[in-house]
Design an enzyme around this catalytic site. Structure first.
Site, PDB file in Angstrom:
ATOM      1  N   LEU A 222     -21.395   2.271  -1.588  1.00  0.00           N
ATOM      2  CA  LEU A 222     -22.495   2.026  -0.648  1.00  0.00           C
ATOM      3  C   LEU A 222     -22.697   3.181   0.341  1.00  0.00           C
ATOM      4  O   LEU A 222     -23.582   3.118   1.179  1.00  0.00           O
ATOM      5  CB  LEU A 222     -22.271   0.699   0.088  1.00  0.00           C
ATOM      6  CG  LEU A 222     -22.457  -0.549  -0.798  1.00  0.00           C
ATOM      7  CD1 LEU A 222     -21.908  -1.807  -0.119  1.00  0.00           C
ATOM      8  CD2 LEU A 222     -23.939  -0.745  -1.149  1.00  0.00           C
ATOM      9  N   THR A 223     -21.881   4.215   0.226  1.00  0.00           N
ATOM     10  CA  THR A 223     -22.118   5.390   1.084  1.00  0.00           C
ATOM     11  C   THR A 223     -23.285   6.200   0.551  1.00  0.00           C
ATOM     12  O   THR A 223     -23.840   7.031   1.259  1.00  0.00           O
ATOM     13  CB  THR A 223     -20.882   6.314   1.119  1.00  0.00           C
ATOM     14  OG1 THR A 223     -20.670   6.849  -0.198  1.00  0.00           O
ATOM     15  CG2 THR A 223     -19.631   5.584   1.581  1.00  0.00           C
ATOM     16  N   GLY A 224     -23.621   5.998  -0.739  1.00  0.00           N
ATOM     17  CA  GLY A 224     -24.718   6.738  -1.346  1.00  0.00           C
ATOM     18  C   GLY A 224     -24.302   8.075  -1.931  1.00  0.00           C
ATOM     19  O   GLY A 224     -25.116   8.782  -2.525  1.00  0.00           O
ATOM     20  N   LYS A 225     -23.019   8.427  -1.796  1.00  0.00           N
ATOM     21  CA  LYS A 225     -22.626   9.762  -2.290  1.00  0.00           C
ATOM     22  C   LYS A 225     -22.359   9.772  -3.789  1.00  0.00           C
ATOM     23  O   LYS A 225     -22.260  10.845  -4.375  1.00  0.00           O
ATOM     24  CB  LYS A 225     -21.401  10.267  -1.527  1.00  0.00           C
ATOM     25  CG  LYS A 225     -20.107   9.520  -1.823  1.00  0.00           C
ATOM     26  CD  LYS A 225     -18.959  10.086  -0.996  1.00  0.00           C
ATOM     27  CE  LYS A 225     -17.691   9.291  -1.230  1.00  0.00           C
ATOM     28  NZ  LYS A 225     -16.583   9.741  -0.402  1.00  0.00           N
TER      29      LYS A 225
ATOM     30  N   TYR B 295       0.846  -1.197   0.000  1.00  0.00           N
ATOM     31  CA  TYR B 295       0.000   0.000   0.000  1.00  0.00           C
ATOM     32  C   TYR B 295       0.884   1.250   0.000  1.00  0.00           C
ATOM     33  O   TYR B 295       1.626   1.503   0.956  1.00  0.00           O
ATOM     34  CB  TYR B 295      -0.948   0.014   1.210  1.00  0.00           C
ATOM     35  CG  TYR B 295      -2.005  -1.081   1.192  1.00  0.00           C
ATOM     36  CD1 TYR B 295      -2.258  -1.851   0.053  1.00  0.00           C
ATOM     37  CD2 TYR B 295      -2.782  -1.344   2.328  1.00  0.00           C
ATOM     38  CE1 TYR B 295      -3.222  -2.848   0.048  1.00  0.00           C
ATOM     39  CE2 TYR B 295      -3.751  -2.344   2.327  1.00  0.00           C
ATOM     40  CZ  TYR B 295      -3.959  -3.092   1.178  1.00  0.00           C
ATOM     41  OH  TYR B 295      -4.917  -4.085   1.179  1.00  0.00           O
TER      42      TYR B 295
ATOM     43  N   GLY C 249     -16.707   2.800  -1.701  1.00  0.00           N
ATOM     44  CA  GLY C 249     -17.394   4.094  -1.545  1.00  0.00           C
ATOM     45  C   GLY C 249     -18.793   4.112  -2.112  1.00  0.00           C
ATOM     46  O   GLY C 249     -19.605   4.971  -1.764  1.00  0.00           O
TER      47      GLY C 249
ATOM     48  N   ALA D 156     -17.961  -1.245  -0.974  1.00  0.00           N
ATOM     49  CA  ALA D 156     -17.810  -1.317  -2.438  1.00  0.00           C
ATOM     50  C   ALA D 156     -17.057  -0.076  -2.930  1.00  0.00           C
ATOM     51  O   ALA D 156     -17.479   0.602  -3.857  1.00  0.00           O
ATOM     52  CB  ALA D 156     -19.161  -1.489  -3.130  1.00  0.00           C
TER      53      ALA D 156
ATOM     54  N   SER E  40     -13.099  -4.064   1.084  1.00  0.00           N
ATOM     55  CA  SER E  40     -13.952  -3.195   0.249  1.00  0.00           C
ATOM     56  C   SER E  40     -15.411  -3.319   0.709  1.00  0.00           C
ATOM     57  O   SER E  40     -16.328  -3.514  -0.108  1.00  0.00           O
ATOM     58  CB  SER E  40     -13.805  -3.512  -1.242  1.00  0.00           C
ATOM     59  OG  SER E  40     -12.462  -3.338  -1.660  1.00  0.00           O
ATOM     60  N   PRO E  41     -15.667  -3.171   2.012  1.00  0.00           N
ATOM     61  CA  PRO E  41     -17.019  -3.397   2.553  1.00  0.00           C
ATOM     62  C   PRO E  41     -18.021  -2.326   2.124  1.00  0.00           C
ATOM     63  O   PRO E  41     -19.232  -2.548   2.204  1.00  0.00           O
ATOM     64  CB  PRO E  41     -16.800  -3.356   4.070  1.00  0.00           C
ATOM     65  CG  PRO E  41     -15.601  -2.486   4.262  1.00  0.00           C
ATOM     66  CD  PRO E  41     -14.711  -2.785   3.073  1.00  0.00           C
TER      67      PRO E  41
HETATM   68  N1  LIG Z   1      -6.698  -8.125   0.690  1.00  0.00           N
HETATM   69  C1  LIG Z   1      -6.957  -7.450  -0.407  1.00  0.00           C
HETATM   70  O1  LIG Z   1      -6.668  -7.891  -1.540  1.00  0.00           O
HETATM   71  C2  LIG Z   1      -7.641  -6.119  -0.274  1.00  0.00           C
HETATM   72  C3  LIG Z   1      -8.215  -5.487  -1.415  1.00  0.00           C
HETATM   73  C4  LIG Z   1      -8.871  -4.278  -1.220  1.00  0.00           C
HETATM   74  C5  LIG Z   1      -8.962  -3.708   0.055  1.00  0.00           C
HETATM   75  N2  LIG Z   1      -8.377  -4.337   1.121  1.00  0.00           N
HETATM   76  C6  LIG Z   1      -8.454  -3.778   2.503  1.00  0.00           C
HETATM   77  O2  LIG Z   1      -9.784  -3.370   2.771  1.00  0.00           O
HETATM   78  C7  LIG Z   1      -9.806  -1.994   3.143  1.00  0.00           C
HETATM   79  C8  LIG Z   1     -11.102  -1.347   2.732  1.00  0.00           C
HETATM   80  O3  LIG Z   1     -11.380  -1.539   1.360  1.00  0.00           O
HETATM   81  P1  LIG Z   1     -11.306  -0.368   0.282  1.00  0.00           P
HETATM   82  O4  LIG Z   1     -10.460   0.719   0.795  1.00  0.00           O
HETATM   83  O5  LIG Z   1     -10.998  -1.032  -1.020  1.00  0.00           O
HETATM   84  O6  LIG Z   1     -12.807   0.124   0.097  1.00  0.00           O
HETATM   85  P2  LIG Z   1     -14.024   0.571   1.036  1.00  0.00           P
HETATM   86  O7  LIG Z   1     -13.676   0.440   2.453  1.00  0.00           O
HETATM   87  O8  LIG Z   1     -15.195  -0.156   0.515  1.00  0.00           O
HETATM   88  O9  LIG Z   1     -14.175   2.117   0.620  1.00  0.00           O
HETATM   89  C9  LIG Z   1     -13.287   3.058   1.124  1.00  0.00           C
HETATM   90  C10 LIG Z   1     -13.490   4.413   0.444  1.00  0.00           C
HETATM   91  O10 LIG Z   1     -14.847   4.836   0.488  1.00  0.00           O
HETATM   92  C11 LIG Z   1     -14.932   6.225   0.796  1.00  0.00           C
HETATM   93  N3  LIG Z   1     -15.516   6.293   2.155  1.00  0.00           N
HETATM   94  C12 LIG Z   1     -15.213   5.507   3.231  1.00  0.00           C
HETATM   95  N4  LIG Z   1     -15.994   5.795   4.285  1.00  0.00           N
HETATM   96  C13 LIG Z   1     -16.813   6.771   3.896  1.00  0.00           C
HETATM   97  C14 LIG Z   1     -17.861   7.477   4.542  1.00  0.00           C
HETATM   98  N5  LIG Z   1     -18.214   7.191   5.792  1.00  0.00           N
HETATM   99  N6  LIG Z   1     -18.517   8.446   3.851  1.00  0.00           N
HETATM  100  C15 LIG Z   1     -18.191   8.714   2.573  1.00  0.00           C
HETATM  101  N7  LIG Z   1     -17.203   8.079   1.900  1.00  0.00           N
HETATM  102  C16 LIG Z   1     -16.519   7.105   2.541  1.00  0.00           C
HETATM  103  C17 LIG Z   1     -13.501   6.752   0.737  1.00  0.00           C
HETATM  104  O11 LIG Z   1     -13.138   7.082  -0.613  1.00  0.00           O
HETATM  105  P3  LIG Z   1     -13.642   8.401  -1.393  1.00  0.00           P
HETATM  106  O12 LIG Z   1     -13.839   9.479  -0.377  1.00  0.00           O
HETATM  107  O13 LIG Z   1     -12.581   8.679  -2.390  1.00  0.00           O
HETATM  108  O14 LIG Z   1     -14.921   7.962  -2.057  1.00  0.00           O
HETATM  109  C18 LIG Z   1     -12.716   5.518   1.155  1.00  0.00           C
HETATM  110  O15 LIG Z   1     -11.377   5.553   0.755  1.00  0.00           O
HETATM  111  C19 LIG Z   1      -8.552  -1.422   2.458  1.00  0.00           C
HETATM  112  O16 LIG Z   1      -8.149  -0.188   3.032  1.00  0.00           O
HETATM  113  C20 LIG Z   1      -7.567  -2.547   2.701  1.00  0.00           C
HETATM  114  O17 LIG Z   1      -7.083  -2.499   4.021  1.00  0.00           O
HETATM  115  C21 LIG Z   1      -7.749  -5.538   0.974  1.00  0.00           C
END
Ligand SMILES: NC(=O)c1ccc[n+]([C@@H]2O[C@H](COP(=O)([O-])OP(=O)(O)OC[C@H]3O[C@@H](n4cnc5c(N)ncnc54)[C@H](OP(=O)(O)O)[C@@H]3O)[C@@H](O)[C@H]2O)c1
Length: 310
Positions: free
Chosen positions: A213-216, A61, A211, A209, A206-207
């Site tokens: 699923l935040t609806g924004k 990362y 971003g 999806a 990516s819980p």
């Molecule tokens: N093992 C693997 O292969 C793998 C792959 C992917 C991820 N991961 C891990 O999983 C973690 C989470 O997954 P992810 O980062 O892919 O996606 P995510 O948690 O589904 O989405 C994160 C993104 O959504 C937006 N966001 C988050 N919370 C918010 C809120 N409350 N209100 C509005 N926008 C919000 C932000 O981006 P914006 O503001 O730009 O929209 C943020 O960077 C990663 O950080 C990593 O540690 C692991």
């Protein structure tokens, strides 16, 4: 076959964690443009204040930047923060000892003597599963990690990792895979059930999806960059789900769609690790824990997600 031990139980006690991929990543997450080091430090601080004590990162990362930032932040708090990081089996890495070397580099960036969870990031070729899992056993035996896990392993690969570790009496603590209301492959292919049977903690990545699923994000306001292209076809279709989550949030004192999406994952007996770029996002995501959707609400969300073909 249930192997939750003293070394792995801590993962089952955590409701929600924090993902740190965007902390240093410019390609997908526009680090430096949408969020600064100060924003990230604020996200870290507010998460700890809200009771989050588990952070997931990886050596890749931001090419180590995520681990370095976490290392700096850890020095500013007396609180115990559990750290999970990952090894990437890059094709030019050969001997098993390269896994130990990689972990030592991660520990150096994190400023730690050991981590709480060390995971193999992907089951990548050319080496078979046993090659790197033997390496995991080695770092556990060296005391460089409390527990060991895998990521992106399917049912067979996970079983193999479990069996190899069992030879050393080491439990497989976790499997970190993509899981959200927009991606339910692991429910359909039996991986989630298998994790529960085996006592392996399923960590949902990516819980939100990424971003969506935040609806924004809407068809008129798509996410920037790679994500915009990846999700262009989904933005219109998910709006009824966002509306449903917004309405459901009212039954829980005004919880947001993001909090509903994350709580759904907690109700599915998994550990979500949402990413957060700033204090506002971190605070909202932390508010997804400490309460529960009703079983009927979980079912309604399942049905709404099924309609989207997920
Ligand atoms: N093992 C693997 O292969 C793998 C792959 C992917 C991820 N991961 C891990 O999983 C973690 C989470 O997954 P992810 O980062 O892919 O996606 P995510 O948690 O589904 O989405 C994160 C993104 O959504 C937006 N966001 C988050 N919370 C918010 C809120 N409350 N209100 C509005 N926008 C919000 C932000 O981006 P914006 O503001 O730009 O929209 C943020 O960077 C990663 O950080 C990593 O540690 C692991």
């Amino acid at each position: 076959m249930l192997t939750i031990t003293d070394d792995t139980k801590f993962l089952f006690d955590i409701e929600i964690g924090l993902g740190a991929w965007s902390w240093g990543d410019r390609i997908v997450w526009s680090y430096g443009r949408t969020h600064s080091d100060e924003d990230i430090k604020n996200a870290f601080d507010i998460s700890l204040e809200a009771g989050i004590s588990f952070i997931d990162t990886a050596e890749v990362y931001g090419q180590g930047r995520s681990e370095t930032l976490i290392g700096q932040f850890l020095k500013t708090t007396p609180k115990k923060v559990m750290i999970a990081t990952k090894f990437m089996p890059l094709p030019w890495r050969l001997g098993k000892s390269s896994l130990t070397r990689a972990l030592k580099h991660s520990l150096n960036r994190l400023g730690l003597e050991s981590v709480d969870l060390y995971q193999i990031h992907w089951p990548l070729a050319p080496f078979p599963i046993e090659h790197w899992v033997e390496g995991l056993a080695q770092v556990k035996q060296l005391g460089l990690t409390k527990a060991v896990g895998v990521s992106n392993y399917n049912k067979n690969q996970m079983q193999m990792a479990y069996t190899i570790l069992a030879k050393y009496s080491i439990p497989l603590a976790s499997n970190q895979v993509e899981y959200s209301l927009l991606d339910r492959k692991i429910e359909k292919n039996g991986l989630l059930d298998r994790c529960n049977e085996m006592g392996v903690r399923l960590i949902s990545y990516s819980p939100l999806a990424k971003g969506l699923l935040t609806g924004k994000y809407t068809p008129e306001n798509p996410p920037p960059g790679i994500r915009g292209r990846q999700y262009a076809g989904k933005l219109k279709a998910i709006q009824p789900l966002i509306k449903l989550m917004t309405e459901m949030g009212q039954d829980h004192g005004g919880k947001s769609p993001a909090q509903i999406a994350l709580n759904w994952l907690i109700c599915k007996n998994t550990l979500p690790i949402p990413g957060a770029k700033n204090a506002r996002q971190a605070e909202m995501n932390a508010g997804a824990a400490g309460w529960r959707l009703t079983p009927d609400q979980v079912k309604t969300l399942d049905e709404a997600s099924d309609k989207l073909g997920n």
